[in-house]
Design an enzyme around this catalytic site. Sequence first.
Site, mmCIF file in Angstrom:
data_model
loop_
_atom_site.group_PDB
_atom_site.id
_atom_site.type_symbol
_atom_site.label_atom_id
_atom_site.label_comp_id
_atom_site.label_asym_id
_atom_site.label_seq_id
_atom_site.Cartn_x
_atom_site.Cartn_y
_atom_site.Cartn_z
ATOM 1 N N LYS A 40 0.821 -1.219 0.000
ATOM 2 C CA LYS A 40 0.000 0.000 0.000
ATOM 3 C C LYS A 40 0.850 1.263 0.000
ATOM 4 C CE LYS A 40 -4.222 1.667 2.175
ATOM 5 N NZ LYS A 40 -4.788 2.001 0.883
ATOM 6 N N GLY A 45 6.733 0.802 5.506
ATOM 7 C CA GLY A 45 7.618 -0.106 4.760
ATOM 8 C C GLY A 45 7.606 0.163 3.272
ATOM 9 N N CYS A 46 6.431 0.432 2.733
ATOM 10 C CA CYS A 46 6.292 0.671 1.295
ATOM 11 C C CYS A 46 6.959 1.990 0.897
ATOM 12 C CB CYS A 46 4.822 0.653 0.893
ATOM 13 S SG CYS A 46 4.026 -0.941 1.267
ATOM 14 N N THR A 47 6.849 2.987 1.755
ATOM 15 C CA THR A 47 7.494 4.269 1.494
ATOM 16 C C THR A 47 9.012 4.104 1.518
ATOM 17 O OG1 THR A 47 5.625 5.485 2.414
ATOM 18 C CG2 THR A 47 7.731 6.660 2.290
ATOM 19 N N GLY A 50 10.244 2.254 -1.629
ATOM 20 C CA GLY A 50 10.229 3.152 -2.784
ATOM 21 C C GLY A 50 11.360 4.158 -2.729
#
Length: 155
Positions: A40, A45-47, A50
């Site tokens: 998401k 974690g996703c940020t 990226g």
Amino acid sequence: MSTPEVGQPIADTTAQATSETTVTLSELKGKNVVIYFYPKDNTPGCTTEGQNFRDLYAEFEAANTVIFGVSKDSMRTHENFKKKHEFPFELISDPEEAFCKHFDVIKLKKLYGKEYMGIERSTFLIDAEGILRNEWRKVKVKGHVDEVLEAVKAL
């Protein structure tokens, strides 16, 4: 459609991405391709993942490699996420899970005792000939992008 296997050609598929682009795997031949799936936009974690790809983007580019991030978020959410964190690569929006299912990353997950189907953090490395060379499943963010870059440089 069968799940991609390391050492085998990737079946062609197409998806919509940010910057009003359409990504078709067969049109990327001649370049290495990193496709990373994450649960998401705008989550810690996703940020971080990226941002790690962003920070090493020039090195991936120097190794003739393009990067795509994929989640089920909407195109609008993706555009905002990309802009906010200055990602130099496109994000693929896959609300119907077609691209996710192509790579078999939709898995049963648990959160606070509840089970649901969601994206298992995974990364795939496809070489310039369209052959799957590496796959990482159940990815832990710390150190992952460095590992992917090493694999790219080893091609």
